[in-house]
Motif scaffolding. Structure first.
Motif, PDB file in Angstrom:
ATOM      1  N   ASP A  62      72.691  74.599  -1.959  1.00 44.90           N
ATOM      2  CA  ASP A  62      71.664  73.426  -2.530  1.00 44.90           C
ATOM      3  C   ASP A  62      72.019  72.197  -3.372  1.00 44.90           C
ATOM      4  O   ASP A  62      70.865  71.994  -3.789  1.00 44.90           O
ATOM      5  N   GLY A  63      73.861  71.702  -3.268  1.00 44.00           N
ATOM      6  CA  GLY A  63      74.018  71.205  -4.502  1.00 44.00           C
ATOM      7  C   GLY A  63      74.166  71.071  -5.616  1.00 44.00           C
ATOM      8  O   GLY A  63      74.932  70.623  -6.484  1.00 44.00           O
ATOM      9  N   ASP A  64      74.155  72.416  -5.610  1.00 39.08           N
ATOM     10  CA  ASP A  64      74.730  72.910  -7.276  1.00 39.08           C
ATOM     11  C   ASP A  64      76.050  73.593  -7.215  1.00 39.08           C
ATOM     12  O   ASP A  64      77.097  73.753  -6.181  1.00 39.08           O
ATOM     13  N   PHE A  65      76.491  73.751  -8.695  1.00 37.97           N
ATOM     14  CA  PHE A  65      77.746  74.472  -8.217  1.00 37.97           C
ATOM     15  C   PHE A  65      77.981  76.030  -9.449  1.00 37.97           C
ATOM     16  O   PHE A  65      76.487  75.784 -10.523  1.00 37.97           O
ATOM     17  N   LEU A  66      78.525  76.438  -8.869  1.00 35.69           N
ATOM     18  CA  LEU A  66      78.972  77.959 -10.672  1.00 35.69           C
ATOM     19  C   LEU A  66      80.220  77.668 -10.310  1.00 35.69           C
ATOM     20  O   LEU A  66      81.547  77.554  -9.322  1.00 35.69           O
ATOM     21  N   ASP A  67      81.007  78.184 -12.060  1.00 33.61           N
ATOM     22  CA  ASP A  67      81.314  78.805 -12.595  1.00 33.61           C
ATOM     23  C   ASP A  67      82.598  80.006 -12.679  1.00 33.61           C
ATOM     24  O   ASP A  67      81.871  80.453 -13.012  1.00 33.61           O
ATOM     25  N   HIS A 100      76.480  82.621 -15.067  1.00 36.66           N
ATOM     26  CA  HIS A 100      75.426  81.994 -14.482  1.00 36.66           C
ATOM     27  C   HIS A 100      75.035  80.127 -14.650  1.00 36.66           C
ATOM     28  O   HIS A 100      75.699  79.527 -15.545  1.00 36.66           O
ATOM     29  N   ARG A 101      74.198  79.759 -13.393  1.00 40.30           N
ATOM     30  CA  ARG A 101      73.974  78.037 -13.915  1.00 40.30           C
ATOM     31  C   ARG A 101      73.953  77.739 -15.737  1.00 40.30           C
ATOM     32  O   ARG A 101      73.302  78.699 -15.807  1.00 40.30           O
ATOM     33  N   GLY A 102      74.756  76.492 -15.621  1.00 39.43           N
ATOM     34  CA  GLY A 102      74.423  75.982 -16.946  1.00 39.43           C
ATOM     35  C   GLY A 102      74.835  76.074 -18.191  1.00 39.43           C
ATOM     36  O   GLY A 102      74.739  76.004 -18.602  1.00 39.43           O
ATOM     37  N   CYS A 103      75.616  77.784 -17.743  1.00 38.32           N
ATOM     38  CA  CYS A 103      76.379  78.637 -19.007  1.00 38.32           C
ATOM     39  C   CYS A 103      77.785  77.954 -19.309  1.00 38.32           C
ATOM     40  O   CYS A 103      78.498  78.843 -19.628  1.00 38.32           O
ATOM     41  N   SER A 104      78.494  77.482 -17.961  1.00 38.31           N
ATOM     42  CA  SER A 104      80.207  77.286 -17.897  1.00 38.31           C
ATOM     43  C   SER A 104      80.399  76.122 -19.165  1.00 38.31           C
ATOM     44  O   SER A 104      81.445  75.596 -18.877  1.00 38.31           O
ATOM     45  N   GLY A 105      79.468  75.373 -20.053  1.00 32.11           N
ATOM     46  CA  GLY A 105      79.698  74.155 -20.737  1.00 32.11           C
ATOM     47  C   GLY A 105      79.079  72.737 -19.815  1.00 32.11           C
ATOM     48  O   GLY A 105      79.942  71.821 -21.040  1.00 32.11           O
ATOM     49  N   GLU A 106      79.097  72.843 -18.296  1.00 30.32           N
ATOM     50  CA  GLU A 106      78.394  71.971 -17.806  1.00 30.32           C
ATOM     51  C   GLU A 106      77.087  71.850 -17.331  1.00 30.32           C
ATOM     52  O   GLU A 106      76.978  73.269 -17.136  1.00 30.32           O
ATOM     53  N   PRO A 107      76.107  70.718 -17.909  1.00 32.03           N
ATOM     54  CA  PRO A 107      74.750  70.695 -17.261  1.00 32.03           C
ATOM     55  C   PRO A 107      74.694  70.907 -16.127  1.00 32.03           C
ATOM     56  O   PRO A 107      75.561  70.852 -14.804  1.00 32.03           O
ATOM     57  N   ASN A 108      73.799  72.120 -14.737  1.00 36.34           N
ATOM     58  CA  ASN A 108      73.979  72.307 -13.306  1.00 36.34           C
ATOM     59  C   ASN A 108      73.185  71.424 -13.241  1.00 36.34           C
ATOM     60  O   ASN A 108      72.494  70.767 -13.732  1.00 36.34           O
ATOM     61  N   ARG A 109      73.055  70.724 -12.218  1.00 39.04           N
ATOM     62  CA  ARG A 109      72.744  69.837 -10.907  1.00 39.04           C
ATOM     63  C   ARG A 109      71.126  70.408 -10.670  1.00 39.04           C
ATOM     64  O   ARG A 109      70.769  68.602 -10.595  1.00 39.04           O
ATOM     65  N   THR A 110      70.703  70.712 -10.591  1.00 40.25           N
ATOM     66  CA  THR A 110      69.241  71.094  -9.838  1.00 40.25           C
ATOM     67  C   THR A 110      68.747  71.338 -10.950  1.00 40.25           C
ATOM     68  O   THR A 110      68.780  71.850 -11.885  1.00 40.25           O
ATOM     69  N   HIS A 111      67.525  71.647 -10.430  1.00 33.39           N
ATOM     70  CA  HIS A 111      65.917  71.989 -11.617  1.00 33.39           C
ATOM     71  C   HIS A 111      66.464  73.619 -11.734  1.00 33.39           C
ATOM     72  O   HIS A 111      66.230  74.517 -12.854  1.00 33.39           O
TER      73      HIS A 111
END
Length: 342
Positions: free
Chosen positions: A41-46, A94-105
């Motif tokens: 979906d264009g997002d990422f996971l770390d 989880h999305r948005g928890c690795s120190g960088e905002p995630n890309r999707t809503h």
């Protein structure tokens, strides 16, 4: 014979058991290797892999709790302990928890199991003959248990463990509005609101929900109704709490699963705990009178604590993976509910 949990007498009550490791524990030193997984979906996971662990062997996926990270007190020691037992731990952020905002809503919820399934599928694809296991904490435990139940006999894991799952998200949200538990609510809500604000800091007009409502949320119900539910496809906060809670999925789990929970957990209520008739035979629920929320601190001497979670989880997974893949004639664990002494 399994070593029993004996709570530290000098940390009476669920709040002290919860707060001591969060505030006082000096984190174990672990070196990690970061990997980024690009999503469809264009997002990422770390992912954070234990850098100095074994090169081969079973992989254990770790799922942190709400707004958690490698800095969460319960993760570094467990990662190191798993590595010492020949297992390969990897922390899935989880999305948005690795120190960088995630890309999707989308961010993450207690019931959105798609990202976990994607990571496990990736690991299976890379090493189809390697045993896989997972450990979830708090909201991550709810997520893991829900996924295990959703997938039933099709689940690819060999073993799992869940620590301090809320079981019912509505009960957890209500409990965090009472008494000293409001301390945790305030801390977590500030982090959640800040994460959403960071995501839309330079383009607030692109937010799919009212950022004013998100900023004004003073309870989990208000935040989940303003952001979590609408962004992740739920009809409202009650629909989210009902559909995302793991309790109704427990009877369908077939993977051998250890569940650790304390009745004095200040993040939920005792009536949220499922009865034996709701558990599948694959689940071993170890229910304790004391232990708090992801606490379970031991130790006879004040100020010299032991952290039982990582001992119990590491031993369980090591034994489950060893028996399943090296001694296939051994039966799987039977369901058992134990209540530790006062």
């Amino acid at each position: 014979m399994e070593k029993r949990y004996r709570p530290a007498w000098w940390l009476p009550g669920g709040h002290l058991q919860t707060l001591w490791p969060a505030l006082m524990r000096r984190s174990a030193e672990v070196r990690v290797r970061r990997e980024r997984v690009e999503l469809e979906d264009g997002d990422f996971l770390d992912l954070d892999w234990l850098a100095n662990g074994p090169a081969t062997g079973p992989v254990v996926v770790l799922l942190h709790g709400l707004e958690g990270s490698l800095e969460s007190h319960y993760l570094p020691g467990l990662m190191r302990g798993l590595g010492e037992l020949g297992l390969r731990p990897v922390l899935m952020y989880h999305r948005g928890c690795s120190g960088e905002p995630n890309r999707t809503h989308r961010r993450y919820t207690g019931g959105d199991t798609g990202d976990l399934a994607r990571v496990v599928a990736l690991l299976e694809e890379r090493e189809p003959d390697t045993p896989l296991a997972a450990v979830g904490f708090s909201l991550g435990a709810n997520l893991l248990l829900k996924w295990l139940g959703e997938t039933g006999a099709e689940n690819p894991l060999a073993a799992a463990a869940a620590v301090s799952p809320p079981f019912r998200l509505d009960r957890a949200a209500a409990r965090l509005e009472r008494g000293l538990s409001r301390i945790y609510r305030g801390h977590l809500l500030r982090s959640l609101r800040a994460s959403v604000a960071a995501r839309y800091a330079d383009r607030p007009q692109t937010s799919p929900v009212s950022l004013e409502r998100v900023r004004a949320a003073s309870s989990f119900r208000e935040f989940d109704d303003a952001f979590t539910a609408p962004v992740h496809g739920y009809a409202g906060v009650d629909d989210y709490y009902h559909r995302a809670s793991c309790r109704s999925y427990l009877g369908d789990i077939t993977v051998p699963t250890l569940v650790l929970h304390a009745l004095d957990d200040p993040f939920t209520t005792p009536d949220a705990v499922p009865g034996d008739d709701e558990l599948s035979p694959a689940i071993r629920l170890e229910l304790h009178r004391h232990g708090g929320h992801v606490g379970f601190v031991t130790g006879r001497i004040p100020g010299r604590p032991g952290y039982w979670i990582e001992e119990r989880v590491a031993r369980y997974l090591s034994g489950a993976l060893s028996s399943k893949f090296h001694r296939p004639d051994q039966p799987l664990s039977h369901s058992a509910t134990s209540l530790s002494p006062r």
